[in-house]
Write a protein that holds these residues in place. Structure first.
Motif, mmCIF file in Angstrom:
data_model
loop_
_atom_site.group_PDB
_atom_site.id
_atom_site.type_symbol
_atom_site.label_atom_id
_atom_site.label_comp_id
_atom_site.label_asym_id
_atom_site.label_seq_id
_atom_site.Cartn_x
_atom_site.Cartn_y
_atom_site.Cartn_z
ATOM 1 N N SER A 10 -39.377 22.646 35.515
ATOM 2 C CA SER A 10 -38.582 21.788 34.531
ATOM 3 C C SER A 10 -39.138 22.516 33.071
ATOM 4 C CB SER A 10 -38.770 20.555 34.602
ATOM 5 O OG SER A 10 -40.280 20.049 34.389
ATOM 6 N N GLN A 11 -40.039 23.592 32.904
ATOM 7 C CA GLN A 11 -40.589 23.823 31.826
ATOM 8 C C GLN A 11 -39.656 25.078 30.906
ATOM 9 O OE1 GLN A 11 -44.357 24.421 33.962
ATOM 10 N NE2 GLN A 11 -45.180 23.594 32.255
ATOM 11 N N GLY A 12 -38.771 25.280 31.408
ATOM 12 C CA GLY A 12 -37.812 26.315 30.718
ATOM 13 C C GLY A 12 -36.912 25.747 29.622
ATOM 14 N N HIS A 13 -36.078 26.563 29.119
ATOM 15 C CA HIS A 13 -35.276 26.111 28.010
ATOM 16 C C HIS A 13 -33.974 25.114 28.332
ATOM 17 C CE1 HIS A 13 -33.352 29.701 29.360
ATOM 18 N NE2 HIS A 13 -32.175 29.465 29.226
ATOM 19 N N ARG A 14 -33.845 24.851 29.553
ATOM 20 C CA ARG A 14 -32.687 23.905 29.969
ATOM 21 C C ARG A 14 -33.453 22.783 30.640
ATOM 22 N NH1 ARG A 14 -29.306 28.205 33.638
ATOM 23 N NH2 ARG A 14 -27.975 26.521 33.963
ATOM 24 N N THR A 15 -34.603 22.220 30.137
ATOM 25 C CA THR A 15 -35.277 21.132 30.629
ATOM 26 C C THR A 15 -34.334 19.777 30.912
ATOM 27 O OG1 THR A 15 -37.367 21.722 29.598
ATOM 28 C CG2 THR A 15 -37.263 19.397 30.321
ATOM 29 N N ARG A 16 -33.677 19.669 29.862
ATOM 30 C CA ARG A 16 -32.536 18.367 30.215
ATOM 31 C C ARG A 16 -31.483 18.803 31.437
ATOM 32 N NH1 ARG A 16 -30.952 13.630 26.089
ATOM 33 N NH2 ARG A 16 -29.336 12.671 27.367
ATOM 34 N N GLU A 17 -31.158 19.616 31.285
ATOM 35 C CA GLU A 17 -30.096 20.004 32.391
ATOM 36 C C GLU A 17 -30.772 19.993 33.819
ATOM 37 O OE1 GLU A 17 -27.138 23.719 34.073
ATOM 38 O OE2 GLU A 17 -28.267 23.820 31.721
ATOM 39 N N VAL A 18 -31.974 20.421 33.915
ATOM 40 C CA VAL A 18 -32.591 20.454 35.038
ATOM 41 C C VAL A 18 -33.226 18.894 35.315
ATOM 42 C CG1 VAL A 18 -35.083 20.682 36.044
ATOM 43 C CG2 VAL A 18 -34.035 22.317 34.980
ATOM 44 N N TYR A 19 -33.470 17.935 34.313
ATOM 45 C CA TYR A 19 -33.547 16.705 34.615
ATOM 46 C C TYR A 19 -32.256 15.906 35.130
ATOM 47 C CZ TYR A 19 -38.551 16.062 33.377
ATOM 48 O OH TYR A 19 -39.896 16.154 33.167
ATOM 49 N N ASP A 20 -31.294 16.373 34.678
ATOM 50 C CA ASP A 20 -30.070 15.630 34.793
ATOM 51 C C ASP A 20 -29.590 15.822 36.418
ATOM 52 O OD1 ASP A 20 -29.695 14.461 32.410
ATOM 53 O OD2 ASP A 20 -28.196 15.959 31.696
ATOM 54 N N TRP A 21 -29.795 17.254 36.929
ATOM 55 C CA TRP A 21 -29.716 17.560 38.239
ATOM 56 C C TRP A 21 -30.373 16.945 39.176
ATOM 57 C CZ3 TRP A 21 -32.846 20.301 41.678
ATOM 58 C CH2 TRP A 21 -32.111 21.089 42.859
ATOM 59 N N CYS A 22 -31.692 16.400 38.715
ATOM 60 C CA CYS A 22 -32.708 15.851 39.669
ATOM 61 C C CYS A 22 -32.118 14.464 39.754
ATOM 62 C CB CYS A 22 -34.121 16.105 39.187
ATOM 63 S SG CYS A 22 -34.693 17.526 39.204
ATOM 64 N N ILE A 23 -31.614 13.974 38.542
ATOM 65 C CA ILE A 23 -31.164 12.567 38.654
ATOM 66 C C ILE A 23 -29.836 12.514 39.620
ATOM 67 C CG2 ILE A 23 -29.835 10.740 37.282
ATOM 68 C CD1 ILE A 23 -31.879 11.574 35.141
ATOM 69 N N ARG A 24 -28.983 13.571 39.424
ATOM 70 C CA ARG A 24 -27.899 13.431 40.461
ATOM 71 C C ARG A 24 -28.243 13.656 41.708
ATOM 72 N NH1 ARG A 24 -25.921 17.428 36.871
ATOM 73 N NH2 ARG A 24 -26.094 19.150 38.220
ATOM 74 N N ASN A 25 -29.380 14.236 42.063
ATOM 75 C CA ASN A 25 -29.964 14.397 43.423
ATOM 76 C C ASN A 25 -31.164 13.663 43.566
ATOM 77 O OD1 ASN A 25 -28.153 16.914 44.586
ATOM 78 N ND2 ASN A 25 -28.720 17.503 42.517
ATOM 79 N N ARG A 26 -31.117 12.543 43.168
ATOM 80 C CA ARG A 26 -32.246 11.539 43.280
ATOM 81 C C ARG A 26 -32.788 11.369 44.682
ATOM 82 N NH1 ARG A 26 -34.439 8.602 39.101
ATOM 83 N NH2 ARG A 26 -32.495 8.459 37.993
ATOM 84 N N GLY A 27 -33.853 11.295 45.089
ATOM 85 C CA GLY A 27 -34.476 11.103 46.210
ATOM 86 C C GLY A 27 -34.623 12.447 47.209
ATOM 87 N N ARG A 28 -34.081 13.532 46.593
ATOM 88 C CA ARG A 28 -34.352 14.637 47.536
ATOM 89 C C ARG A 28 -34.647 15.893 46.660
ATOM 90 N NH1 ARG A 28 -28.246 16.478 49.517
ATOM 91 N NH2 ARG A 28 -27.188 16.360 47.567
#
Length: 224
Positions: free
Chosen positions: A65-83
């Protein structure tokens, strides 16, 4: 028989591995490069079939999550919460990894819906451990096995970094090390899942026993 049970996957540049046991022996299932997170979704969650035809799915994926697309990475993790878990690599931690609860998107006052867990990984600890793994001969216990489709580029990136005079892992400027980073994070995910304490309970036979001679349906290999 493949001595495998559970798996950890790790995203961006992606690799899937299976393995368990005190020696943390593991086998590469798939590896490759994708353009974006939508493409990652299309390949990461596909089922994997072992030699007995048993279906397995990714149990946990981690992504840097430390690159230039941090928010996009977090949103992806939210969409796939739990896995999924976002990951931050740290050179210095008091333990191999820690788990933090994040309330806001990094660097902003914008709240994350439902919050998010962040896995901090002690990169030196796991890079040292992976270096030892890669020194084990494939036929010996605890090896880090690659599959027949592993590319020369992937193998080259596993050797991208070196230890400098201060004992820190360093990547020369302009040299790709994505496969190395992915493998380091995957090693940590295996510890996070407790795979070293897993046993092959999915199978009726013990590791090393002859495989079943019953015919099984052949399945085509999926590639990236």
């Amino acid at each position: 028989m493949e001595e495998v049970q559970l798996r950890a996957a790790h995203g961006g540049v992606a690799e899937r591995r299976v393995g368990y046991g005190q020696e943390c022996e593991s086998w590469q299932v798939r590896s490759g490069f994708v353009e974006d997170l939508d493409a990652l979704d299309r390949v990461l969650w596909l089922p994997y079939y072992d030699v007995n035809g048993v279906e397995h799915v990714v149990q946990l994926a981690g992504i840097d999550s430390q690159g230039h697309r941090t928010r996009e990475v977090y949103d992806w993790c939210i969409r796939n919460r739990g896995r999924t878990l976002p990951i931050n690599g740290e050179r210095r931690l008091k333990q191999p990894y820690t788990l933090a609860n994040i309330e806001y998107y990094p660097g902003t006052n914008s709240k994350i819906p439902g919050g998010q867990r962040l896995l901090h990984v002690h990169t030196k600890y796991y890079k040292d451990a992976l270096h030892r793994k890669l020194s084990i001969a494939p036929a010996d216990p605890g090896a880090w096995h690659m599959n027949a489709e592993c590319t020369a580029e992937w193998a080259k990136q596993l050797c991208a970094e070196y230890v400098d005079d201060l004992g820190n892992w360093t990547c020369p400027k302009g040299r790709d090390n994505h496969a190395w980073d992915v493998s380091v994070y995957g090693f940590c995910l295996a510890d996070f899942l407790g795979l070293r304490y897993q046993t092959p309970e999915l199978y009726e036979t013990e590791p090393g026993d002859p495989m079943s001679t019953e015919p099984r349906q052949e399945r085509p290999r999926r590639r990236w």
